[in-house]
Scaffold this active site. Structure first.
Site, mmCIF file in Angstrom:
data_model
loop_
_atom_site.group_PDB
_atom_site.id
_atom_site.type_symbol
_atom_site.label_atom_id
_atom_site.label_comp_id
_atom_site.label_asym_id
_atom_site.label_seq_id
_atom_site.Cartn_x
_atom_site.Cartn_y
_atom_site.Cartn_z
ATOM 1 N N LYS A 202 0.625 -1.222 -0.027
ATOM 2 C CA LYS A 202 0.041 0.097 -0.151
ATOM 3 C C LYS A 202 0.872 1.035 0.154
ATOM 4 O O LYS A 202 1.817 1.269 0.674
ATOM 5 C CB LYS A 202 -0.931 0.012 1.194
ATOM 6 C CG LYS A 202 -2.301 0.951 1.092
ATOM 7 C CD LYS A 202 -3.345 -0.086 0.509
ATOM 8 C CE LYS A 202 -4.473 0.540 0.073
ATOM 9 N NZ LYS A 202 -5.423 -0.105 -0.519
ATOM 10 N N GLY B 206 -23.770 4.343 0.497
ATOM 11 C CA GLY B 206 -22.807 4.651 -0.400
ATOM 12 C C GLY B 206 -23.209 4.466 -1.867
ATOM 13 O O GLY B 206 -23.417 3.388 -2.410
ATOM 14 N N ASN C 179 -18.193 4.582 -6.622
ATOM 15 C CA ASN C 179 -17.855 3.680 -7.636
ATOM 16 C C ASN C 179 -18.474 2.536 -7.109
ATOM 17 O O ASN C 179 -19.049 1.613 -8.101
ATOM 18 C CB ASN C 179 -16.244 3.639 -7.654
ATOM 19 C CG ASN C 179 -15.684 2.524 -8.511
ATOM 20 O OD1 ASN C 179 -16.153 1.365 -8.235
ATOM 21 N ND2 ASN C 179 -15.007 2.949 -9.399
ATOM 22 N N GLY D 201 -20.826 1.386 -4.493
ATOM 23 C CA GLY D 201 -22.020 0.986 -4.320
ATOM 24 C C GLY D 201 -22.908 1.305 -5.581
ATOM 25 O O GLY D 201 -23.845 0.519 -5.625
HETATM 26 P P1 NAD Z 1 -16.214 6.678 -3.759
HETATM 27 O O1 NAD Z 1 -15.475 7.952 -3.328
HETATM 28 O O2 NAD Z 1 -16.410 6.486 -5.252
HETATM 29 O O3 NAD Z 1 -17.495 6.477 -3.161
HETATM 30 C C1 NAD Z 1 -17.904 6.298 -1.768
HETATM 31 C C2 NAD Z 1 -19.451 6.961 -1.413
HETATM 32 O O4 NAD Z 1 -19.800 7.013 -0.140
HETATM 33 C C3 NAD Z 1 -19.810 8.370 -2.088
HETATM 34 O O5 NAD Z 1 -21.325 7.979 -2.819
HETATM 35 C C4 NAD Z 1 -19.914 9.267 -0.950
HETATM 36 O O6 NAD Z 1 -20.937 10.288 -1.007
HETATM 37 C C5 NAD Z 1 -20.517 8.000 0.150
HETATM 38 N N1 NAD Z 1 -20.089 8.602 1.654
HETATM 39 C C6 NAD Z 1 -19.172 9.196 1.913
HETATM 40 N N2 NAD Z 1 -19.356 9.272 3.607
HETATM 41 C C7 NAD Z 1 -20.624 8.776 3.720
HETATM 42 C C8 NAD Z 1 -21.364 8.700 5.010
HETATM 43 N N3 NAD Z 1 -20.830 9.397 6.079
HETATM 44 N N4 NAD Z 1 -22.430 8.105 4.757
HETATM 45 C C9 NAD Z 1 -22.950 7.469 3.662
HETATM 46 N N5 NAD Z 1 -22.307 7.494 2.451
HETATM 47 C C10 NAD Z 1 -20.872 8.258 2.505
HETATM 48 O O7 NAD Z 1 -15.336 5.421 -3.146
HETATM 49 P P2 NAD Z 1 -15.441 3.975 -3.454
HETATM 50 O O8 NAD Z 1 -14.294 3.762 -4.706
HETATM 51 O O9 NAD Z 1 -16.835 3.639 -3.971
HETATM 52 O O10 NAD Z 1 -14.938 3.239 -2.158
HETATM 53 C C11 NAD Z 1 -16.013 2.965 -1.272
HETATM 54 C C12 NAD Z 1 -15.499 2.026 -0.194
HETATM 55 O O11 NAD Z 1 -15.111 0.713 -0.786
HETATM 56 C C13 NAD Z 1 -13.973 2.515 0.538
HETATM 57 O O12 NAD Z 1 -14.149 1.709 1.654
HETATM 58 C C14 NAD Z 1 -12.973 1.791 -0.326
HETATM 59 O O13 NAD Z 1 -11.836 1.649 0.489
HETATM 60 C C15 NAD Z 1 -13.714 0.385 -0.584
HETATM 61 N N6 NAD Z 1 -13.303 -0.173 -1.781
HETATM 62 C C16 NAD Z 1 -13.113 0.241 -2.824
HETATM 63 C C17 NAD Z 1 -12.669 -0.530 -4.277
HETATM 64 C C18 NAD Z 1 -12.728 0.201 -5.578
HETATM 65 O O14 NAD Z 1 -12.265 -0.619 -6.362
HETATM 66 N N7 NAD Z 1 -13.077 1.381 -5.612
HETATM 67 C C19 NAD Z 1 -12.201 -1.882 -3.888
HETATM 68 C C20 NAD Z 1 -12.010 -2.117 -2.596
HETATM 69 C C21 NAD Z 1 -12.758 -1.736 -1.682
#
Ligand code: NAD
Length: 427
Positions: free
Chosen positions: A103, A223, A226, A228
């Site tokens: 990381k 969420g 990406n 959700g």
């Molecule tokens: P993102 O920034 O695209 O989306 C995050 C979403 O969460 C947004 O819609 C934001 O408005 C919402 N959010 C933020 N604070 C919030 C709250 N307090 N209550 C409700 N919603 C809230 O991020 P992402 O890439 O979708 O990642 C989301 C999670 O998944 C993170 O924990 C990330 O580490 C994990 N993750 C992502 C990937 C990936 O490929 N993108 C892979 C593995 C794990």
């Protein structure tokens, strides 16, 4: 302040002890193999130079080169990056990938930088890590606040350095040093949706074991980024009834539990227009007042749905709200959304929780396919990438499920043991 790396290590120690795993090998595994620290000079647009702290933690390489994203955040710390790299080692092992865990971190708020400054900083990071990264050494990717454009700047920099040094590294191998590249520049077309899609594949496997029909199950997704959004979109296509979704400003819920699913593409279009999901409650067909209403994130977590999908942040289900959770299946799409205390409490009450290192591993499997595509100097079709994603994740689920059934342990514990056994066997 909690020490994330030691609390993660302690959680893993407790599980390893219960399963009588080799203590010496475990301790050796827990310690990162390399901690690379750098101070990056950043030339600002006004001609001044500031210095930015950065890290690359190379946690464990028993199963292959290190793999993990680069987090750019004002509060990212060495401790946090160490903990995340440890979880990456386990996630890659559970998914049967030929990767170890790593990381990176850059300690700055990227929103305070101009585009040119961000480009210079990204290139400085790639330059400072040039000797320790590579397609067969360590393969970084995007994480919080990093994206394909930033990765492309890093790729450009390492190609430039390799040329300057006259290194005999083929160009496709230089591309394979990073994943999460733009699609038009050797990226994988399905990388963006692979995390959400992977989560749905794993949920469907669980439902087969439980003999439940997706068309009879309701769901709430916290969420709408990406992970959700793609999870909800693909789940709706598979027949699940998505009753509520939310983002950081709140959410929307369908009128009642018997209502039809929200139309996820309509919600997404509306969010694009209004900027936030809760702004959509009265937007025509999405969820007007006769069809739905606005809810808070806390209300969403306590809904009477069959499946809850926290896809935003860590620790959203914790000691303060775990008693409100009614869903019997929880899919941890975010990293660490259910605290250890809440995990134990909800598991004891009979909930099945698909742990993050399994549920969201579609992302790293997508990265693996991109890396392989670059090394093979080819471009995978969407179908072949999806088939590989499906096959890898189905096998990963099967291994964890079997361990959980045989040892009568929850899925989280089973996933950790499956990962640890693979890594420790290599010592
Ligand atoms: P993102 O920034 O695209 O989306 C995050 C979403 O969460 C947004 O819609 C934001 O408005 C919402 N959010 C933020 N604070 C919030 C709250 N307090 N209550 C409700 N919603 C809230 O991020 P992402 O890439 O979708 O990642 C989301 C999670 O998944 C993170 O924990 C990330 O580490 C994990 N993750 C992502 C990937 C990936 O490929 N993108 C892979 C593995 C794990």
């Amino acid at each position: 302040m909690t020490n994330l790396y030691s609390s993660s290590s302690e959680q893993i120690r407790q599980i390893a002890q219960k399963q009588s795993l080799d203590k010496d090998k475990l301790e050796k595994f827990l310690v990162p193999e390399n901690i690379v620290e750098a101070t990056l000079p950043l030339l600002k647009d006004d001609g001044s130079t500031i210095f930015v702290k950065a890290f690359r933690i190379q946690h464990n390489s028993n199963l292959g080169p290190y793999k993990g994203g680069i987090r750019i955040h004002a509060q990212v710390s060495k401790d946090e990056v160490m903990a995340l790299s440890l979880w990456m080692s386990l996630k890659c092992a559970v998914a049967n990938l030929p990767f170890g865990g790593g990381k990176g971190g850059i300690v700055i708020d990227p929103k305070t930088l101009s585009e040119k400054e961000l480009e210079r900083l990204s290139k400085e990071y790639a330059k400072s890590m040039f000797d320790v990264i590579g397609a067969h050494k360590d393969i970084p990717a995007p994480d919080v606040n990093s994206n394909p454009k930033i990765i492309q700047w890093m790729v450009d920099e390492i190609i430039k350095i390799a040329k300057e040094k006259n290194l005999p590294i083929p160009e496709n191998e230089l591309y394979a040093t990073f994943t999460g590249k733009p699609i038009q520049n050797h990226g994988l077309t399905v990388r963006e949706e692979s995390t959400g899609m992977g989560g749905v594949i794993i949920l469907l496997e669980l439902l087969k074991k439980l003999e439940k029909n997706p068309k009879e199950l309701s769901m709430a997704v916290q969420g709408f980024g990406n992970v959700g959004y793609h999870f909800a979109r693909i789940a709706q296509k598979k027949g699940f009834k998505i009753l509520a979704v939310s983002d950081s400003k709140g959410g929307i819920i369908a009128k009642n539990i018997d209502a039809e699913s929200l139309d996820i593409d309509l919600v997404a279009n509306c969010k694009k227009e209004k900027g936030y999901v809760a702004g959509c409650y009265c937007a025509g067909g999405v969820c007007d007042l006769t069809k739905g209403k606005v809810i808070t994130n806390e209300e969403l977590l306590g809904l009477s749905v069959d499946i809850l999908v926290p896809s935003a942040l860590e620790n959203v289900i914790n000691e303060s709200n775990m008693k409100n959770v009614k869903a019997k299946i929880i899919v941890e799409m975010a990293n660490g959304p259910v605290s250890p205390e809440a995990y134990e409490y909800l598991s004891d009450k009979g909930a099945i929780i698909i742990p993050d290192i399994l549920a969201n591993s579609g992302g790293v499997v997508g990265s693996y396919i991109e890396w392989k595509q670059n090394l093979e100097n080819t471009t995978y079709s969407n179908d072949s990438a999806f088939n590989e994603l499906d096959e890898k994740l189905t096998t990963a689920f099967e291994n964890v499920w079997e361990k959980s059934q045989n040892e009568k342990i929850p899925l989280r514990q089973a996933a950790l043991v499956v990962g640890l056994e693979k890594i420790l066997a290599k010592y």
